[in-house]
Design a protein around this motif. Sequence first.
Motif, short mmCIF file in Angstrom:
data_model
loop_
_atom_site.label_atom_id
_atom_site.label_comp_id
_atom_site.label_asym_id
_atom_site.label_seq_id
_atom_site.Cartn_x
_atom_site.Cartn_y
_atom_site.Cartn_z
N PHE A 51 -10.03 61.11 81.55
CA PHE A 51 -9.38 60.97 80.39
C PHE A 51 -9.44 62.00 79.40
CE2 PHE A 51 -9.40 58.87 75.90
CZ PHE A 51 -8.22 58.23 76.05
N VAL A 52 -8.05 62.57 78.63
CA VAL A 52 -8.06 63.57 77.73
C VAL A 52 -8.16 62.93 76.20
CG1 VAL A 52 -6.56 65.53 76.99
CG2 VAL A 52 -7.00 65.02 79.28
N GLY A 53 -7.25 61.80 76.12
CA GLY A 53 -7.13 61.34 74.87
C GLY A 53 -5.71 60.47 74.80
N GLU A 54 -5.41 59.88 73.64
CA GLU A 54 -4.05 59.54 73.15
C GLU A 54 -3.32 60.35 72.42
OE1 GLU A 54 -4.54 55.57 72.00
OE2 GLU A 54 -6.28 55.04 73.17
N PHE A 55 -1.96 60.17 72.43
CA PHE A 55 -1.08 60.83 71.67
C PHE A 55 -1.23 60.25 70.34
CE2 PHE A 55 1.47 62.52 75.18
CZ PHE A 55 2.04 63.60 74.67
N VAL B 184 5.64 57.75 69.27
CA VAL B 184 5.27 58.45 70.44
C VAL B 184 3.81 57.90 70.64
CG1 VAL B 184 4.20 60.70 71.34
CG2 VAL B 184 6.65 60.36 69.97
N LYS B 185 3.33 57.54 71.79
CA LYS B 185 2.28 57.22 72.08
C LYS B 185 1.96 57.10 73.67
CE LYS B 185 3.27 52.19 71.27
NZ LYS B 185 2.99 50.76 70.66
N GLY B 186 0.89 57.09 73.90
CA GLY B 186 0.42 57.02 75.34
C GLY B 186 -0.98 57.74 75.62
N GLU B 187 -1.53 57.04 76.63
CA GLU B 187 -2.89 57.76 77.17
C GLU B 187 -2.67 58.91 78.10
OE1 GLU B 187 -5.76 53.66 76.85
OE2 GLU B 187 -4.55 54.05 78.75
N VAL B 188 -3.44 60.13 78.04
CA VAL B 188 -3.21 61.02 78.56
C VAL B 188 -4.43 61.25 79.52
CG1 VAL B 188 -2.86 63.60 78.64
CG2 VAL B 188 -1.71 61.95 76.88
N PHE B 189 -4.21 61.63 80.75
CA PHE B 189 -5.23 61.74 81.79
C PHE B 189 -4.99 63.16 82.38
CE2 PHE B 189 -5.21 57.53 81.16
CZ PHE B 189 -6.16 56.90 81.27
N ALA B 190 -5.95 64.27 82.72
CA ALA B 190 -5.75 65.20 83.57
C ALA B 190 -6.12 64.78 85.14
CB ALA B 190 -6.68 66.36 83.04
N VAL B 191 -5.16 64.97 85.99
CA VAL B 191 -5.12 64.57 87.45
C VAL B 191 -5.85 65.79 87.98
CG1 VAL B 191 -3.77 64.38 89.26
CG2 VAL B 191 -3.13 63.22 87.33
N ASP B 192 -5.28 67.14 87.61
CA ASP B 192 -6.16 68.39 88.10
C ASP B 192 -5.75 69.32 87.21
OD1 ASP B 192 -3.24 69.46 88.53
OD2 ASP B 192 -3.47 68.46 90.55
N SER B 193 -5.96 70.41 87.55
CA SER B 193 -5.76 71.54 86.23
C SER B 193 -4.44 71.94 85.69
CB SER B 193 -6.02 72.92 86.98
OG SER B 193 -5.23 73.34 87.99
N ARG B 194 -3.26 71.49 86.56
CA ARG B 194 -1.99 71.65 85.94
C ARG B 194 -1.12 70.24 85.80
NH1 ARG B 194 1.42 74.20 89.55
NH2 ARG B 194 2.92 74.80 87.84
N THR B 195 -1.74 68.96 86.16
CA THR B 195 -1.01 67.76 86.41
C THR B 195 -1.54 66.70 85.34
OG1 THR B 195 -0.64 68.39 88.58
CG2 THR B 195 -0.01 66.12 87.64
N TYR C 82 8.30 56.49 73.36
CA TYR C 82 9.07 57.41 72.41
C TYR C 82 10.43 56.81 72.42
CZ TYR C 82 12.19 61.22 71.06
OH TYR C 82 13.19 62.06 70.72
N ASP C 83 10.95 56.48 71.01
CA ASP C 83 12.21 55.76 70.93
C ASP C 83 13.32 56.64 71.23
OD1 ASP C 83 12.64 57.62 68.62
OD2 ASP C 83 12.42 55.88 66.91
N GLY C 84 13.13 57.75 71.51
CA GLY C 84 14.51 58.53 71.98
C GLY C 84 15.53 59.08 70.76
N GLN C 85 15.11 58.78 69.63
CA GLN C 85 16.10 59.04 68.57
C GLN C 85 15.96 60.48 68.10
OE1 GLN C 85 18.25 56.64 67.25
NE2 GLN C 85 17.35 55.73 69.13
N GLY C 86 15.17 61.41 68.12
CA GLY C 86 15.24 62.73 67.99
C GLY C 86 16.34 63.43 68.75
N PRO C 87 16.89 64.09 67.87
CA PRO C 87 18.21 64.81 68.32
C PRO C 87 17.95 66.01 69.48
CG PRO C 87 17.99 65.71 66.26
CD PRO C 87 16.81 64.67 66.47
N ALA D 283 14.72 57.72 75.58
CA ALA D 283 13.69 56.82 75.27
C ALA D 283 12.76 56.47 76.46
CB ALA D 283 14.40 55.53 74.61
N TYR D 284 11.40 56.10 76.01
CA TYR D 284 10.46 55.69 76.86
C TYR D 284 9.88 54.50 76.52
CZ TYR D 284 10.55 60.37 79.35
OH TYR D 284 10.99 61.39 79.78
N ARG D 285 9.47 53.35 77.19
CA ARG D 285 9.08 52.35 76.78
C ARG D 285 7.84 51.92 77.68
NH1 ARG D 285 10.24 46.23 76.32
NH2 ARG D 285 8.90 45.68 74.50
N LYS D 286 6.64 52.18 77.16
CA LYS D 286 5.27 52.08 78.06
C LYS D 286 5.32 52.46 79.63
CE LYS D 286 3.85 48.25 74.78
NZ LYS D 286 3.71 46.89 74.76
#
Length: 166
Positions: free
Chosen positions: A24-28, A35-46, A54-59, A90-93
């Motif tokens: 577990f790295v943390g949350e956005f 923008v939100k989500g829980e971030v996990f390190a799978v390995d050194s690059r992933t 993310y609501d997808g409204q940024g141009p 857009a992303y929803r959970k």
Amino acid sequence: MIPTLCLILVSVVTTLANDYYGTFVGEFKNRFHGVKGEVFAVDSRTLFIKGFSYDGQGPDAFFYAGEKGQPSGNGFLIADEKGSTDILGAYRKKDIVLTLPGGKTLRDIRWISVWCNAFDVNFGEITIPNRLNYPRPQKIHNFDGIHDVGSDKVVVSRGRQGNTRG
């Protein structure tokens, strides 16, 4: 009926509590556009992001990462979970996997952001801790099985993605 329902609930909670996604790295931290989500390190690059929204409204929004300071346009682009560098929709959970580009590792970066190039705005970020202890793949010997089944050396990763290259 009540004892059966309690047993089912305990089973579901136990299963959810035992899911493993990496370190577990943390949350956005949301700044704009949900923008939100829980971030996990799978390995050194992933990275695995659980429940990314993310609501997808940024141009002109993209996943960006940077080696120092705070989120800015001075970072570098990270392709989305499909390997695309198109503007984020857009992303929803949604559970997604991101891979750092060009040999970059989590040791190289300080932050990951949903960054809007058009307005030079950070929509949300996560700071990567110094000395993050991400999972490291383990090499094991080849398998010599029955019925002419075998393998070369196997690399085992504890995250969601595996690697079987020798």
